[in-house]
Design an enzyme around this catalytic site. Structure first.
Site, PDB file in Angstrom:
ATOM      1  N   CYS A  97       0.805  -1.230   0.000  1.00  0.00           N
ATOM      2  CA  CYS A  97       0.000   0.000   0.000  1.00  0.00           C
ATOM      3  C   CYS A  97       0.837   1.278   0.000  1.00  0.00           C
ATOM      4  CB  CYS A  97      -0.951  -0.001   1.187  1.00  0.00           C
ATOM      5  SG  CYS A  97      -2.192  -1.292   1.074  1.00  0.00           S
ATOM      6  N   HIS A 101      -3.339   7.450   2.483  1.00  0.00           N
ATOM      7  CA  HIS A 101      -3.736   6.145   1.941  1.00  0.00           C
ATOM      8  C   HIS A 101      -5.100   5.777   2.534  1.00  0.00           C
ATOM      9  CE1 HIS A 101      -3.839   2.014   0.839  1.00  0.00           C
ATOM     10  NE2 HIS A 101      -3.617   1.553   2.066  1.00  0.00           N
ATOM     11  N   ASN A 150     -10.137   0.144  -0.255  1.00  0.00           N
ATOM     12  CA  ASN A 150      -8.669   0.199  -0.314  1.00  0.00           C
ATOM     13  C   ASN A 150      -8.213  -0.388  -1.650  1.00  0.00           C
ATOM     14  OD1 ASN A 150      -5.924  -0.085  -0.007  1.00  0.00           O
ATOM     15  ND2 ASN A 150      -6.029  -1.059   2.010  1.00  0.00           N
TER      16      ASN A 150
END
Ligand code: UT7
Length: 329
Positions: free
Chosen positions: A116, A256, A286
């Site tokens: 990520c 994020h 996500n």
């Protein structure tokens, strides 16, 4: 001569059409909209449906739109850094696949794997090629077809992830706009808590690995949450302190999008008020490498030249990092 900074001169994104809502997930696993919304902030996510479609197919429309916006052709791209955890194939690099699909005949490229935090690592890396004078047009792509590694029987992971891709173009700027600083970190001992067990050289694919669901993302959510919530906030605060920025100096915080509670903790730690925190997790979940460029794409029209942006991410590895950049247009 003034220092060369790597400025973002164009941004674009792409999400597939299919919307997987919390209510549809209720029909697949034992979950409910209230739990997902209160624990993560997610209401829906996008899924790339269709045979033979891969992460590069998310990138093609994102990049073609970007080139159009900037008014350049694909053969002007010199380097493609493709940040992804779900490459089309283990090899060759998805950067090469993308270059072929869009006709970037003069580009070299490679994939960057930092889960990520990939887009942050890729942006910091791409900036080096601009700052050194080596290249003048670098494409940094962040995208994942997370649905290809998600077990839709595992309610702890399938509710979080979605598919999507964003891309930015980096070009030299000598007026002080662009990537100013970055803090990048990793701790490999964290790999125990978030990984894909099989399919690599440690455990090549066998009938047993497939039967054991080992080709899907494995996450110990609480452990990851604990690290993410402190480290993402700390690293954003660190890059601000190092550059003598206080919360009033920040126009936008671009976190994020893993969990709304982690985003809120980062906002609290940096003191950035809620109206300056970019959040689209409720619509996309996500998307791993896609989250930050998708945020930049969706908020682009609100950015003003000279705005101070703080980007921050945390992901598997563990990896985490933050970038301070001045918006260039
Ligand atoms: O982007 C890469 C980095 N990843 C992250 O940053 C993710 C970090 N982790 C998280 O965001 C959170 O840990 C999750 C969203 C994954 C899980 O939230 P949580 O608040 O940590 O829940 P939990 O795992 O502690 O589970 C609490 C309860 C459990 O039930 P019991 O044992 O208390 O009876 C779970 O079985 O919630 C249950 N549960 C669910 N219930 C309904 C877990 N998943 C679900 C679900 N629906 N989808």
């Amino acid at each position: 001569m003034n220092k060369i900074h790597a400025a973002i001169t164009a941004v674009n994104g792409y999400v597939p059409d299919y919307v997987l809502t919390n209510h549809e997930l209720e029909t697949i696993v034992d979950t409910n909209d209230e739990w997902i919304t209160s624990r993560t902030g997610i209401k829906e996510r996008r899924i790339l449906k269709g045979e033979g479609l891969a992460t590069s197919d998310l990138a093609v429309p994102a990049v073609e739109g970007l080139l159009k916006k900037r008014g350049i052709t694909a053969d002007e791209i010199e380097l493609i850094i493709f940040c992804t955890t779900t490459p089309d194939m283990p090899f060759p690099a998805t950067a090469n696949v993308l270059a072929d699909k869009i006709g970037a005949k003069n580009a070299w490229g490679y994939d960057l794997q930092a889960a990520c935090s990939g887009f942050i690592f890729g942006l910091a890396t791409g900036a080096q090629f601009i700052e050194s004078g080596k290249h003048t047009k670098v494409l940094v792509v962040g995208g994942d077809k997370m649905s290809s590694i998600i077990n839709y029987q595992d309610r702890a992971t399938c509710i979080i992830f979605g598919d999507g891709c964003g891309a930015v173009l980096l070009e030299p700027n000598t007026e002080g706009y662009g990537v100013i600083d970055s803090v990048l970190k990793s701790d490999g001992s964290g790999r125990a808590f978030l990984h894909q067990k099989a399919g690599g050289s440690l455990k090549p694919a066998t009938h047993e690995t497939i039967d054991a669901n080992e080709h899907f993302a494995y996450q110990e959510g609480q452990a990851v949450f604990k690290f993410a919530v402190t480290n993402m906030a700390d690293v954003a605060a660190e890059v601000m302190e190092r550059n003598e920025l206080n919360s009033d100096d920040i126009a936008w915080l671009v976190p994020h999008q893993a969990n709304k509670r982690i985003i809120d903790a980062t906002a609290n730690r940096t003191g950035v008020s809620a109206d300056k925190v970019i959040i689209n997790i409720e619509r996309y979940g996500n998307t791993t490498n896609g989250t930050i460029p998708l945020c930049l794409w969706e908020w682009e029209s609100k950015f003003k030249k000279g705005d101070n942006l703080i980007l921050a991410a945390f992901g598997g590895g563990f990896t985490w990092g933050s970038i301070y950049l001045k918006w260039a247009y």
